[in-house]
Design a protein around this motif. Structure first.
Motif, PDB file in Angstrom:
ATOM      1  N   ARG A 176     -11.204  -4.673  10.379  1.00 36.85           N
ATOM      2  CA  ARG A 176      -9.406  -4.707  10.343  1.00 36.85           C
ATOM      3  C   ARG A 176      -8.850  -5.753  12.037  1.00 36.85           C
ATOM      4  N   GLY A 177      -8.361  -6.215  11.855  1.00 41.69           N
ATOM      5  CA  GLY A 177      -8.153  -7.321  12.962  1.00 41.69           C
ATOM      6  C   GLY A 177      -7.295  -8.353  12.669  1.00 41.69           C
ATOM      7  N   THR A 178      -7.386  -9.141  14.084  1.00 43.96           N
ATOM      8  CA  THR A 178      -6.362 -10.651  13.239  1.00 43.96           C
ATOM      9  C   THR A 178      -8.436 -11.159  13.417  1.00 43.96           C
ATOM     10  N   VAL A 179      -8.277 -12.297  13.080  1.00 45.74           N
ATOM     11  CA  VAL A 179      -9.922 -13.192  12.863  1.00 45.74           C
ATOM     12  C   VAL A 179      -9.314 -14.232  13.635  1.00 45.74           C
ATOM     13  N   GLY A 180     -10.445 -14.223  14.774  1.00 45.21           N
ATOM     14  CA  GLY A 180     -10.161 -14.680  16.109  1.00 45.21           C
ATOM     15  C   GLY A 180     -10.417 -13.860  17.385  1.00 45.21           C
ATOM     16  N   ASP A 231       3.059  -3.870  18.501  1.00 43.61           N
ATOM     17  CA  ASP A 231       2.475  -3.590  16.944  1.00 43.61           C
ATOM     18  C   ASP A 231       1.074  -2.865  16.219  1.00 43.61           C
ATOM     19  N   PHE A 232       1.748  -1.712  16.216  1.00 43.24           N
ATOM     20  CA  PHE A 232      -0.061  -0.809  16.163  1.00 43.24           C
ATOM     21  C   PHE A 232       0.405  -0.575  14.475  1.00 43.24           C
ATOM     22  N   GLY A 233       0.921  -1.283  13.246  1.00 44.54           N
ATOM     23  CA  GLY A 233       0.575  -0.886  12.868  1.00 44.54           C
ATOM     24  C   GLY A 233      -0.992  -1.065  11.760  1.00 44.54           C
ATOM     25  N   LEU A 234      -2.416  -1.235  12.793  1.00 43.83           N
ATOM     26  CA  LEU A 234      -3.306  -1.127  12.786  1.00 43.83           C
ATOM     27  C   LEU A 234      -3.768   0.011  13.086  1.00 43.83           C
ATOM     28  N   ALA A 235      -3.596   0.471  14.194  1.00 39.44           N
ATOM     29  CA  ALA A 235      -3.969   1.410  15.751  1.00 39.44           C
ATOM     30  C   ALA A 235      -4.661   2.982  14.813  1.00 39.44           C
ATOM     31  N   LYS A 236      -5.633   3.549  15.368  1.00 37.72           N
ATOM     32  CA  LYS A 236      -6.435   4.654  14.588  1.00 37.72           C
ATOM     33  C   LYS A 236      -5.720   5.146  15.755  1.00 37.72           C
ATOM     34  N   LEU A 237      -5.776   6.659  15.473  1.00 40.08           N
ATOM     35  CA  LEU A 237      -5.201   7.664  16.794  1.00 40.08           C
ATOM     36  C   LEU A 237      -6.752   8.828  16.287  1.00 40.08           C
ATOM     37  N   CYS A 238      -7.321   8.905  17.130  1.00 38.35           N
ATOM     38  CA  CYS A 238      -9.132   9.202  17.177  1.00 38.35           C
ATOM     39  C   CYS A 238      -8.402  10.583  18.491  1.00 38.35           C
ATOM     40  N   VAL A 290      -1.360  10.839  24.860  1.00 38.40           N
ATOM     41  CA  VAL A 290      -1.488  12.851  24.124  1.00 38.40           C
ATOM     42  C   VAL A 290      -2.517  11.983  23.586  1.00 38.40           C
ATOM     43  N   SER A 291      -2.837  11.677  22.231  1.00 42.60           N
ATOM     44  CA  SER A 291      -4.270  11.269  21.416  1.00 42.60           C
ATOM     45  C   SER A 291      -4.624   9.576  21.585  1.00 42.60           C
ATOM     46  N   LYS A 292      -5.429  10.207  21.746  1.00 40.94           N
ATOM     47  CA  LYS A 292      -6.929   8.609  22.160  1.00 40.94           C
ATOM     48  C   LYS A 292      -6.119   7.580  21.064  1.00 40.94           C
ATOM     49  N   ILE A 293      -5.647   6.282  21.209  1.00 38.22           N
ATOM     50  CA  ILE A 293      -5.365   5.613  20.549  1.00 38.22           C
ATOM     51  C   ILE A 293      -5.937   4.289  20.668  1.00 38.22           C
ATOM     52  N   VAL A 294      -6.664   3.847  19.555  1.00 36.53           N
ATOM     53  CA  VAL A 294      -7.216   2.370  19.345  1.00 36.53           C
ATOM     54  C   VAL A 294      -6.060   1.216  18.727  1.00 36.53           C
ATOM     55  N   GLY A 348       0.935  -1.009  -0.051  1.00 34.66           N
ATOM     56  CA  GLY A 348      -0.055  -0.300  -0.043  1.00 34.66           C
ATOM     57  C   GLY A 348       0.836   1.197   0.220  1.00 34.66           C
ATOM     58  N   ASN A 349       1.057   2.489   0.641  1.00 35.55           N
ATOM     59  CA  ASN A 349       0.985   3.444   0.691  1.00 35.55           C
ATOM     60  C   ASN A 349       2.136   3.441   2.256  1.00 35.55           C
ATOM     61  N   GLY A 350       2.524   3.070   3.330  1.00 34.46           N
ATOM     62  CA  GLY A 350       2.811   2.496   4.300  1.00 34.46           C
ATOM     63  C   GLY A 350       1.642   3.121   4.794  1.00 34.46           C
ATOM     64  N   GLU A 351       1.052   3.472   5.765  1.00 32.90           N
ATOM     65  CA  GLU A 351      -0.125   4.078   6.596  1.00 32.90           C
ATOM     66  C   GLU A 351       0.352   2.787   6.904  1.00 32.90           C
ATOM     67  N   GLU A 352       0.698   1.491   7.351  1.00 37.66           N
ATOM     68  CA  GLU A 352       0.745   0.575   8.628  1.00 37.66           C
ATOM     69  C   GLU A 352       1.775   1.428   9.795  1.00 37.66           C
ATOM     70  N   PHE A 353       2.759   1.383   8.504  1.00 36.82           N
ATOM     71  CA  PHE A 353       4.277   2.044   9.392  1.00 36.82           C
ATOM     72  C   PHE A 353       4.423   3.196   9.515  1.00 36.82           C
ATOM     73  N   ILE A 354       3.265   4.721   9.225  1.00 30.80           N
ATOM     74  CA  ILE A 354       3.456   5.191   9.324  1.00 30.80           C
ATOM     75  C   ILE A 354       2.125   5.034  11.164  1.00 30.80           C
ATOM     76  N   ASN A 355       1.391   4.698  11.301  1.00 36.29           N
ATOM     77  CA  ASN A 355       0.922   4.476  12.237  1.00 36.29           C
ATOM     78  C   ASN A 355       1.389   3.987  12.840  1.00 36.29           C
ATOM     79  N   GLU A 356       2.272   2.991  13.439  1.00 35.64           N
ATOM     80  CA  GLU A 356       3.165   2.295  14.452  1.00 35.64           C
ATOM     81  C   GLU A 356       3.809   3.024  14.541  1.00 35.64           C
ATOM     82  N   LEU A 357       4.474   3.830  13.918  1.00 39.63           N
ATOM     83  CA  LEU A 357       5.717   4.871  14.188  1.00 39.63           C
ATOM     84  C   LEU A 357       4.786   6.447  15.206  1.00 39.63           C
ATOM     85  N   VAL A 358       3.631   6.720  14.661  1.00 42.61           N
ATOM     86  CA  VAL A 358       3.292   7.560  15.372  1.00 42.61           C
ATOM     87  C   VAL A 358       2.514   7.439  17.208  1.00 42.61           C
TER      88      VAL A 358
END
Length: 656
Positions: A486-490, A466-473, A441-445, A360-370
């Motif tokens: 998004r997530g892992t089956v189960g 492993d915050f690759g799928l995380a979302k800042l809110c 600092v920011s709410k993270i799911v 993709g466009n590297g969003e998981e990489f940025i998500n995890e870092l941020v």
């Protein structure tokens, strides 16, 4: 494009700098009778050290870089007698003089600094979590809003008796009411988030009288933040002989004609700055859109360091740190993790995750870092840096010697479970999630809570990774807009598949956490199903047999042959908490703050939750390491022929 706009705005907000970048010199001096060990912790940018010793009468100057946001405190009564560095007050739990990685609040006096934040500096003396040493902050330049401040109290007279902390019979610190009880009333959280419902405690009242310009609770009615020019240096003195005598009038005099003209000028400059920021945002949006049209990469080599305030390493340096990738410690759909060492004097062990080339466009990489660079908690894995060099991407974080929870459960808990360790792991993960949802600092799911993403240090302290799928809110955002599951089956909550179950929110993490807890106690294992006396196995939903066992008071079957009362209580408590967390309706699930209370509270106060109104389907993963691309369902009888499977909940009428 609209999904990427928040990231673009995030880029822009870090790219635009108001005024000239500058550093400030922070001189820390010890005028106490004994040695102290200052702590410097950074949320944004980094200083040269995170901890050191200062003997009585010594001082040390630290350069605080532009955009530094961090805190300073001091530890006391420290020793290395057990081979591990510990302190009676202010211990940062690193086991050494330096305090790298995550930070856990202690009952001590803090100073919070923001250096060159929008062209100004600011500092605040905080007693929100407690008090251990008197302190003053003296700016090198003064103005009505930039003055010396401090806090010095007689602990015997100021600290309420039930909050006093002793060591060897000597009073050494005072714990705040919030820190001591962590209740909503004392910490001004949840339903007590207004001045009308969250009243100052005796602790707050006592310290407000003694130190009226220190921050002691969420609704202080004074101005505890002091702002200075971005060229100001500071002297921080522990155990000063006296503190400055300041008043409200001396801090905020009525503006004269000259002040008014200066304010008008600042207002004009502020308006111009807003226009410039808007133009930058528009330009970046256009550039990013144009780049996406040519190439499917949303990362910008020049901008990434501005967004992620972490040290950046070259791929050659990463290769050196891992000794040419000699020790492979884990693999997954994301890539491979290697063990390495930091290239500094500490030589600290680290883990380096080399990511596969992104489709993709590297969003998981940025998500995890941020996400991870914004989080600082004892139950969150600490990030030390990253690598972004062409197609080479790596994330560098602390090494966890006891590996992941899934390996721990399969290897070390296969014969006899240590329920005390499992309980502590459950509590630690709950605290980490509560921090992400409420205190960061920011709410993270996180959106991918599972045993593989829970790592453990040498003392089995769990840390979420492993915050690759995380979302800042936004802090007040409750329902999150999602374009795909998004997530892992189960471990994925039902609302991730269908809106009919409710909106996606932080409660989706609660569901995943519940599934992890039930897996920890063995409730999702094949033996659990077979242990049930129900004959109609094809329609059996796995919590059904748990409820039956609870009604028959037979939770001991999870314990094996050797049963002790304490272990039985732990299993029952974890069972009830897990069942509450996997409720079908998100609103029926407790928030993580409540989950922590349930785990740490009395078993007698926990009620059996209602059964989720769903049928069980076993869901297998056919592609995508995160289990979001292709799913299929099997009946319970069919799953006996399958060697690998995981569970999730879905309505019989709903296609996944």
């Amino acid at each position: 494009m609209t999904e990427r706009l928040p990231l673009i705005f995030f880029f822009a907000s870090h790219l635009f700098v108001s005024g000239v970048l500058s550093t400030s010199i922070l001189t820390i001096e010890n005028k106490c009778n004994n040695t102290i060990w200052p702590v410097l912790f950074s949320w944004r940018s980094q200083v040269s050290t995170s901890g050191f010793a200062l003997r009585s009468g010594e001082a040390r100057a630290i350069n605080a870089p532009s955009s530094w946001y961090g805190l300073i405190s001091a530890r006391t009564l420290c020793s290395n007698s057990t081979g591990k560095f510990t302190c009676i007050t202010g211990d940062c739990e690193s086991g050494e003089i330096e305090c790298p990685g995550a930070y856990s609040w202690s009952s001590v006096t803090y100073i919070l600094f923001r250096i060159d934040d929008g062209g100004v500096n600011s500092y605040k003396i905080s007693l929100e979590y407690g008090y251990n040493l008197p302190i003053t902050v003296t700016p090198s330049q003064s103005s009505p809003a930039c003055v010396s401040s401090g806090c010095m109290v007689d602990l015997n007279n100021t600290c309420p008796n039930d909050l006093k902390k002793f060591s060897g019979g000597t009073l050494n610190s005072c714990s705040s009411a919030c820190r001591e009880s962590e209740s909503h009333e004392n910490c001004c959280t949840r339903y007590f988030d207004s001045k009308q419902t969250c009243k100052p405690t005796q602790y707050v009242q006592n310290f407000e009288r003694a130190c009226p310009f220190a921050y002691s609770y969420a609704f202080n009615d004074n101005n505890s933040t002091f702002t200075c020019s971005n060229t100001t240096d500071y002297v921080i003195t522990f155990c000063p002989s006296s503190i400055p005598n300041i008043t409200r009038s001396s801090m905020a005099p009525l503006p004269g004609p000259k002040d008014n003209s200066q304010r008008k000028l600042k207002a004009i400059l502020g308006g111009l700055a807003a226009v410039v920021v808007f133009i930058i945002v528009v330009v970046i949006a256009v550039v990013v859109r144009a780049k996406n049209a040519r190439k499917k990469s949303g990362l910008n080599d020049e901008n990434i360091e501005a967004v992620v305030m972490l040290r950046r390493y070259s791929f050659e340096k990463v290769k050196q740190m891992t000794n040419s990738f000699a020790q492979d410690i884990g693999k997954g759909g994301f890539g491979t993790v290697y063990k390495g060492k930091l290239p500094d004097a500490s030589g600290r062990d680290i883990a380096i995750k080399i990511l596969k080339e992104s489709k993709g466009n590297g969003e998981e990489f940025i998500n995890e870092l941020v996400s991870m660079s914004r989080a600082s908690h004892v139950n969150i894995v600490s990030l030390f840096g990253f690598c972004y060099e062409g197609s080479q991407r790596a994330i560098i974080y602390e090494f966890m010697p006891n590996g992941s929870l899934d390996k721990f459960l399969s290897e070390k808990m296969s014969t006899k479970k240590d329920w005390k360790i499992l309980y502590n792991i459950a509590v630690g993960v709950a605290r980490g999630l509560e921090y992400l949802h409420n205190s960061c600092v920011s709410k993270i799911v996180h959106f991918d809570i599972k045993p593989q993403n829970i790592l453990m240090d040498e003392e089995f302290c769990p840390k979420i990774s492993d915050f690759g799928l995380a979302k800042l809110c936004k802090k007040k955002e409750s329902i999150i807009s999602m374009l795909d599951a998004r997530g892992t089956v189960g471990y994925i909550a039902p609302e991730m598949f269908s809106k009919s179950y409710g909106g996606v929110s932080h409660k989706s993490d609660v569901y995943s956490y519940g599934m992890v807890v039930l897996e920890m106690i063995g409730a999702t294992n094949q033996e659990g199903f077979e242990a049930s006396t129900t004959s109609n196995m094809s329609s059996m939903y796995f919590p059904d047999w748990i409820y039956e066992d609870l009604e028959r008071k037979q939770t001991v079957k999870l314990l094996g042959d050797h049963v002790v009362e304490e272990e039985e209580k732990i299993v029952k408590k974890m069972t009830l908490v897990g069942l509450w967390c996997i409720q079908t309706n998100p609103s029926d699930r407790p928030p993580m703050r409540k989950v922590v209370e349930m785990l740490e509270g009395s078993l007698e106060t926990l009620k059996i939750p209602p059964k989720p109104l769903l049928n069980l389907y076993v869901v297998t993963e056919t592609d995508d390491s995160h289990g979001t691309s292709s799913l299929s369902t099997l009946s319970l009888l069919e799953r006996k022929a399958s060697s690998t499977f995981q569970y999730t909940l879905t309505d019989s009428k709903e296609e996944v």
